[in-house]
Design a protein around this motif. Structure first.
Motif, PDB file in Angstrom:
ATOM      1  N   PHE A  22     -26.220  36.164 -27.097  1.00  0.00           N
ATOM      2  CA  PHE A  22     -25.354  37.268 -26.684  1.00  0.00           C
ATOM      3  C   PHE A  22     -24.555  36.923 -25.426  1.00  0.00           C
ATOM      4  CE2 PHE A  22     -28.404  39.971 -29.191  1.00  0.00           C
ATOM      5  CZ  PHE A  22     -27.495  40.247 -30.202  1.00  0.00           C
ATOM      6  N   GLN A  23     -25.151  36.139 -24.521  1.00  0.00           N
ATOM      7  CA  GLN A  23     -24.391  35.698 -23.354  1.00  0.00           C
ATOM      8  C   GLN A  23     -23.288  34.740 -23.771  1.00  0.00           C
ATOM      9  OE1 GLN A  23     -27.509  34.200 -20.796  1.00  0.00           O
ATOM     10  NE2 GLN A  23     -27.344  35.992 -19.480  1.00  0.00           N
ATOM     11  N   TYR A  27     -21.238  39.113 -24.957  1.00  0.00           N
ATOM     12  CA  TYR A  27     -21.715  40.500 -25.017  1.00  0.00           C
ATOM     13  C   TYR A  27     -22.552  40.881 -23.796  1.00  0.00           C
ATOM     14  CZ  TYR A  27     -20.207  40.379 -29.871  1.00  0.00           C
ATOM     15  OH  TYR A  27     -19.464  40.258 -31.015  1.00  0.00           O
ATOM     16  N   GLU A  29     -22.880  40.140 -19.830  1.00  0.00           N
ATOM     17  CA  GLU A  29     -22.125  39.535 -18.743  1.00  0.00           C
ATOM     18  C   GLU A  29     -22.989  39.375 -17.503  1.00  0.00           C
ATOM     19  OE1 GLU A  29     -18.510  41.644 -18.145  1.00  0.00           O
ATOM     20  OE2 GLU A  29     -17.899  41.438 -20.241  1.00  0.00           O
ATOM     21  N   THR A  34     -22.053  33.281 -19.630  1.00  0.00           N
ATOM     22  CA  THR A  34     -21.231  34.254 -20.350  1.00  0.00           C
ATOM     23  C   THR A  34     -19.954  33.604 -20.867  1.00  0.00           C
ATOM     24  OG1 THR A  34     -22.086  36.047 -18.992  1.00  0.00           O
ATOM     25  CG2 THR A  34     -20.050  36.468 -20.169  1.00  0.00           C
TER      26      THR A  34
END
Length: 62
Positions: A22-23, A27, A29, A34
């Motif tokens: 997700f990083q 998504y 941060e 990120t």
């Protein structure tokens, strides 16, 4: 004694892999990871290995 250790390690790998994914996808941060494509690729691999470890750890022995 080894089974609980493998389960904990599998869960931690799965969670870490999900966070890294997700990083990497942007998504989550607030991290140097990120938006980095590298982490978007490493994350699913680590999560998949964690799931595989969980499957091996919880399957019954015959």
């Amino acid at each position: 004694m080894m089974k609980p250790l493998l389960i904990v390690l599998g869960v931690l790998m799965t969670l870490a892999g999900a966070v890294w994914t997700f990083q990497g996808l942007g998504y989550l941060e607030g991290s140097p990871m990120t938006g980095e494509d590298t982490w978007a690729m490493i994350g699913p691999v680590v999560a998949g290995l964690g799931v595989a470890l969980l499957i091996v750890a919880v399957r019954p022995r015959h």
